[in-house]
Motif scaffolding. Structure first.
Motif, PDB file in Angstrom:
ATOM      1  N   PHE A 103       0.858  -1.156  -0.011  1.00  0.00           N
ATOM      2  CA  PHE A 103      -0.030   0.112   0.039  1.00  0.00           C
ATOM      3  C   PHE A 103       0.958   1.267  -0.066  1.00  0.00           C
ATOM      4  N   VAL A 104       1.962   1.245   0.748  1.00  0.00           N
ATOM      5  CA  VAL A 104       2.811   2.408   1.132  1.00  0.00           C
ATOM      6  C   VAL A 104       3.446   2.737  -0.192  1.00  0.00           C
ATOM      7  N   SER A 105       4.014   1.662  -0.754  1.00  0.00           N
ATOM      8  CA  SER A 105       4.783   1.618  -1.938  1.00  0.00           C
ATOM      9  C   SER A 105       3.869   2.230  -3.143  1.00  0.00           C
ATOM     10  N   THR A 106       2.857   1.684  -3.228  1.00  0.00           N
ATOM     11  CA  THR A 106       1.619   2.037  -4.267  1.00  0.00           C
ATOM     12  C   THR A 106       1.410   3.756  -4.122  1.00  0.00           C
ATOM     13  N   ILE A 107       1.362   4.160  -3.045  1.00  0.00           N
ATOM     14  CA  ILE A 107       0.971   5.454  -2.690  1.00  0.00           C
ATOM     15  C   ILE A 107       2.403   6.244  -3.032  1.00  0.00           C
TER      16      ILE A 107
END
Length: 189
Positions: free
Chosen positions: A147-151
């Protein structure tokens, strides 16, 4: 905002309210109130101001103003500008709202998101090789990292979108979801 009537300059009511409200919002975002107030004052200023002008107008200590100016320059939200015939440093705020927003977002990303991605990468690597860690924890760590990498990746992509295009997308709101056919499917009857 005013210490005494003798040490501060009178601001138009709307400017004073903006400075006060921007200072309050800054405090809620983790930014020193004085830093936010100085930014607000410079943003609305008709001409570049000296540190002395700022201190006098806002009723702040000169040392507080100097430290706040350094911080705002570090964020690239204000800049030093020369004024013909005056040897003092004068300052003005970035007036382009998109550029200002981008610089704030970049600064927050560097201070908050990048360290989180790095920390989660290390934690996930350690978790993958840990036979004592449960399946739920590993799954949730992978999800959090993803999730954090996608954001983080999305943010990088949005920096390449021209501001006018980005504004058009923002104004479209949820219509974009409908246009792309990504909306919720109605439940089967």
């Amino acid at each position: 905002m005013t210490e005494t009537a003798d040490t501060t300059r009178k601001l138009p009511a709307a400017v004073e309210q903006f400075v006060l409200r921007w200072g309050d919002m800054g405090g809620q975002w983790g930014v020193n109130r004085s830093v936010a107030q100085i930014h607000a004052l410079l943003y609305l200023a008709e001409k570049p101001l000296t540190a002395e002008d700022i201190a006098e107008t806002l009723g702040l200590a000169r040392s507080n103003v100097s430290n706040s100016i350094k911080e705002l320059i570090g964020w690239k939200l204000i800049r030093r500008v020369p004024v013909l015939g005056d040897r003092r440093d004068h300052y003005e705020a970035e007036a382009d709202l998109w550029l200002m927003l981008t610089r704030i977002a970049e600064g927050r990303k560097e201070r908050e998101i990048d360290p989180m991605v790095e920390a989660l990468t290390h934690v996930l690597a350690a978790a993958e090789g840990d036979p004592t860690l449960g399946k739920v924890a590993k799954t949730r760590l992978r999800e959090m990292h993803g999730f954090v990498s996608t954001i983080d990746g999305w943010y990088g992509q949005m920096l390449t979108v021209p501001p006018a295009t980005l504004m058009a997308l923002i104004k479209m709101g949820t219509k974009v979801v409908g246009l792309l056919g990504l909306g919720r499917k109605p439940p089967p009857s």
